[in-house]
Design an enzyme around this catalytic site. Structure first.
Site, PDB file in Angstrom:
ATOM      1  N   ALA A   1       6.915  -1.448  -1.355  1.00 25.00           N
ATOM      2  CA  ALA A   1       7.869  -2.549  -1.226  1.00 25.00           C
ATOM      3  C   ALA A   1       7.823  -3.071   0.195  1.00 25.00           C
ATOM      4  O   ALA A   1       7.439  -2.358   1.127  1.00 25.00           O
ATOM      5  CB  ALA A   1       9.286  -2.074  -1.569  1.00 25.00           C
ATOM      6  N   ASP A   2       8.203  -4.331   0.343  1.00 22.77           N
ATOM      7  CA  ASP A   2       8.288  -4.913   1.679  1.00 22.77           C
ATOM      8  C   ASP A   2       9.445  -5.903   1.688  1.00 22.77           C
ATOM      9  O   ASP A   2       9.678  -6.603   0.692  1.00 22.77           O
ATOM     10  CB  ASP A   2       6.982  -5.620   2.054  1.00 22.77           C
ATOM     11  CG  ASP A   2       6.929  -5.945   3.539  1.00 22.77           C
ATOM     12  OD1 ASP A   2       6.803  -5.001   4.341  1.00 22.77           O
ATOM     13  OD2 ASP A   2       7.034  -7.131   3.898  1.00 22.77           O
ATOM     14  N   THR A   3      10.163  -5.924   2.788  1.00 23.30           N
ATOM     15  CA  THR A   3      11.330  -6.797   2.924  1.00 23.30           C
ATOM     16  C   THR A   3      11.133  -7.735   4.105  1.00 23.30           C
ATOM     17  O   THR A   3      10.671  -7.312   5.166  1.00 23.30           O
ATOM     18  CB  THR A   3      12.609  -5.967   3.143  1.00 23.30           C
ATOM     19  OG1 THR A   3      12.802  -5.104   2.019  1.00 23.30           O
ATOM     20  CG2 THR A   3      13.829  -6.855   3.298  1.00 23.30           C
TER      21      THR A   3
ATOM     22  N   LYS B   1      -0.378  -3.465   0.972  1.00 26.09           N
ATOM     23  CA  LYS B   1       0.086  -2.092   1.203  1.00 26.09           C
ATOM     24  C   LYS B   1      -0.163  -1.221  -0.029  1.00 26.09           C
ATOM     25  O   LYS B   1      -0.506  -0.045   0.085  1.00 26.09           O
ATOM     26  CB  LYS B   1       1.577  -2.092   1.564  1.00 26.09           C
ATOM     27  CG  LYS B   1       1.873  -2.633   2.951  1.00 26.09           C
ATOM     28  CD  LYS B   1       3.361  -2.557   3.259  1.00 26.09           C
ATOM     29  CE  LYS B   1       3.668  -2.995   4.670  1.00 26.09           C
ATOM     30  NZ  LYS B   1       5.112  -2.916   4.984  1.00 26.09           N
TER      31      LYS B   1
END
EC number: 3.6.1.9
Length: 201
Positions: free
Chosen positions: A80-82, A59
């Protein structure tokens, strides 16, 4: 003028957290022809921690390309990624209300991990960090799950819940970063932004 960053995320929670911490941010969202969902595909037997860090990096690369393509002023770019995981089982965003109900039933009465990767690109360098937290949910009755899903809150959320919303009513125990469970860990985000040269305090 105060320093600013580009936030390459459609999550209103991440923008809200950055602003709460005094970070000025401009959204750097995908073009209509960009297939952002394809970046989130899980590889076979991929561990959750590796998955979330890989997706965040992809990303970030896409966002940096977007910045160059649009010829925007240079500034740090944050992604960010969760992901929510039970063991090696990665629980992404629910595809439907029925899927959300199944995910929440799986989380009911159990402990799970919440992994949030954050990365910043600036002047050809990348600074990255990973936040690991755990959440234990109390038992959820099927009728409670159904009402929660009907509220719409689980849709678009990793693990089909938002800890800052009604799901907090089932969170028996939390260990780690509350903001990380929301989607942007404060400590790790500060570390990568400062490494990129941003003054926060």
């Amino acid at each position: 003028m105060r320093d600013f960053i580009y936030l390459a995320s459609q999550s209103p929670r991440r923008k809200q957290l950055l602003e709460q911490w005094g970070v000025r941010c401009e959204l750097l969202l995908p073009d209509a022809d960009e297939d952002s969902e394809a970046l989130e595909a899980v590889k076979p037997n991929e561990p959750p921690s590796r998955y979330v860090q890989r997706v965040t990096r992809l990303k970030l690369e896409a966002a940096v390309d977007r910045l160059k393509r649009r010829a925007l002023p240079l500034a740090p770019v944050l992604c960010a990624d969760t992901t929510v995981a039970m063991g090696r089982d990665i629980m992404g965003k629910p595809e439907s209300a029925a899927h959300a109900r199944r995910m929440l039933a799986q989380l009911s009465g159990h402990k799970h991990q919440v992994l949030t990767a954050v990365a910043v690109a600036h002047k050809g360098q990348v600074f990255a960090a990973l936040s690991r937290s755990s959440v234990e949910f109390a038992e959820m009755k099927p009728a409670e799950i159904a009402r929660y899903v009907a509220s719409g809150e689980p849709m678009g959320k990793a693990g089909a819940y938002a800890i800052q919303g009604k799901a907090a009513l089932w969170a028996r125990q939390i260990s780690g970063s509350y903001s990380g469970i929301m989607g942007l860990p404060a400590f790790e985000t500060a570390q990568v932004l400062q490494a990129a040269g941003l003054r926060l305090l």
